[in-house]
Design an enzyme around this catalytic site. Structure first.
Site, PDB file in Angstrom:
ATOM      1  N   ASP A 247       0.855  -1.192   0.000  1.00 27.16           N
ATOM      2  CA  ASP A 247       0.000   0.000   0.000  1.00 27.16           C
ATOM      3  C   ASP A 247       0.886   1.235   0.000  1.00 27.16           C
ATOM      4  O   ASP A 247       1.371   1.689   1.030  1.00 27.16           O
ATOM      5  CB  ASP A 247      -0.907   0.004   1.230  1.00 27.16           C
ATOM      6  CG  ASP A 247      -1.944   1.135   1.173  1.00 27.16           C
ATOM      7  OD1 ASP A 247      -1.713   2.112   0.437  1.00 27.16           O
ATOM      8  OD2 ASP A 247      -2.965   1.033   1.859  1.00 27.16           O
TER       9      ASP A 247
ATOM     10  N   HIS B  46       0.350   7.834   4.060  1.00 31.68           N
ATOM     11  CA  HIS B  46       0.953   7.154   5.193  1.00 31.68           C
ATOM     12  C   HIS B  46       2.450   7.445   5.342  1.00 31.68           C
ATOM     13  O   HIS B  46       3.101   6.856   6.210  1.00 31.68           O
ATOM     14  CB  HIS B  46       0.735   5.643   5.062  1.00 31.68           C
ATOM     15  CG  HIS B  46      -0.700   5.281   4.850  1.00 31.68           C
ATOM     16  ND1 HIS B  46      -1.666   5.508   5.796  1.00 31.68           N
ATOM     17  CD2 HIS B  46      -1.340   4.740   3.776  1.00 31.68           C
ATOM     18  CE1 HIS B  46      -2.847   5.098   5.326  1.00 31.68           C
ATOM     19  NE2 HIS B  46      -2.666   4.639   4.110  1.00 31.68           N
TER      20      HIS B  46
ATOM     21  N   ILE C  51      -0.856   9.199   8.637  1.00 29.53           N
ATOM     22  CA  ILE C  51      -1.592   8.279   9.497  1.00 29.53           C
ATOM     23  C   ILE C  51      -1.191   6.840   9.179  1.00 29.53           C
ATOM     24  O   ILE C  51      -0.663   6.543   8.104  1.00 29.53           O
ATOM     25  CB  ILE C  51      -3.115   8.443   9.336  1.00 29.53           C
ATOM     26  CG1 ILE C  51      -3.560   8.081   7.905  1.00 29.53           C
ATOM     27  CG2 ILE C  51      -3.543   9.861   9.684  1.00 29.53           C
ATOM     28  CD1 ILE C  51      -5.061   8.077   7.705  1.00 29.53           C
TER      29      ILE C  51
ATOM     30  N   GLY D   5      -5.126   1.653   7.955  1.00 26.64           N
ATOM     31  CA  GLY D   5      -6.170   0.954   8.692  1.00 26.64           C
ATOM     32  C   GLY D   5      -5.947  -0.546   8.711  1.00 26.64           C
ATOM     33  O   GLY D   5      -6.197  -1.218   9.720  1.00 26.64           O
TER      34      GLY D   5
END
Length: 290
Positions: free
Chosen positions: A193, A198, A213, A216
């Site tokens: 990803d 991120h 962040i 998830g």
């Protein structure tokens, strides 16, 4: 309409050949924090952690199915026939995986993706993107990603099922904390990803965050590892299915507080960010096990 629900669901499934080996599995586990335990400087050589990091003892956490082959079914699903949406309006609302048998350390499989359902939530549409993987010995896993597309509801479709779970009316059976390293998102993204949200502070600011962040799906995997190690004797083969709903973000450097309730063949969990007054992170998490 940007989303043609009938066309999306009727589209032919799209097969993709995928493969992985022990290095992919080890990298994924390291991205979840394997080899580190709070207060344990010797954790890297702990036999319980070596099951995640040493090729001669390796087993595969079922959430690895979300990154196997270094591909993201979510991204592919958003380009399916009948789907034409603004990626800025997309939110990953939930994730589930059902195991048909334990994932091998090394494998070659065919991953077949399709839009399983499109639901109308009023202000948003929800896409259920399903990925099924099988090798020469048969089915391996079924992944469902629930994707919210803001502003695309109101087309008169079904609202879909509710995924809410009532928690047991008692204190949690176990509460554990798992720190998120400052570099954890940088390591986890190597499993496939590459979203700059991120890693890149400038991109994160454009998305409305003051800093990058955590993925998830990294929180998703960390939670499953915590449940497995705490209540399932570290035995990944006992896990039959795992699902959760994403309710908030995590920043690298924070601590996950994971509350667990054990039941008959199931563990429910709620995850919060400890340093932000237990801000919600994951809800309705459920691990089904033998």
């Amino acid at each position: 309409m940007p989303i043609d629900a009938a066309a999306a669901v009727a589209a032919e499934p799209r097969p993709t050949a995928i493969s992985w080996d022990h290095k992919d599995v080890q990298l994924y586990h390291l991205g979840l924090g394997a080899g580190t335990v709070p207060g344990r400087p010797d954790a890297a050589t702990d036999p319980d952690e070596l099951r995640y990091t040493l090729e001669s003892r390796l087993h595969v956490l079922p959430s690895f199915a979300t990154v196997a082959g270094a591909g993201l079914a979510v991204v592919g699903g958003l380009s399916a026939p009948g789907i034409d949406v603004d990626l800025a309006a997309v939110l990953h609302g939930g994730q589930s995986v059902r195991l048909h048998r334990p994932i091998p350390v090394k494998g070659n499989a065919v991953s077949t993706s399709r839009v399983a359902a499109v639901y109308d939530k009023g202000k948003a549409a929800v896409l259920v993107l399903r990925t099924e993987a099988a090798d020469e010995d048969g089915p391996l896993w079924t992944n469902d990603s629930q994707i919210f597309v803001r502003g695309e509801g109101g087309f008169g479709g079904e609202r879909g099922p509710s995924e809410r779970l009532a928690l047991p009316d008692r204190e949690p059976d176990r509460v554990v904390e798992r720190p998120v390293r400052a570099d954890q998102a940088l390591l986890y993204r190597l499993s496939g990803d590459w979203n700059p949200l991120h890693a890149d502070p400038e991109f994160a600011k454009l998305a409305g965050f003051d800093r990058p962040i955590l993925h998830g799906l990294c929180t998703y995997g960390m939670t499953l590892k915590a449940v497995t190690d705490t209540l399932l004797d570290g035995d990944v083969a006992r896990i039959g299915a795992y699902r959760t709903r994403f309710t908030g973000v995590v920043f690298p450097g924070e601590t996950l507080r994971i509350r667990m309730w054990a039941g008959d063949g199931r563990v429910q969990a709620v995850v919060t960010a400890a340093e932000r007054d237990d801000a919600p992170v994951l809800a309705d998490a459920l691990v089904e096990h033998s």
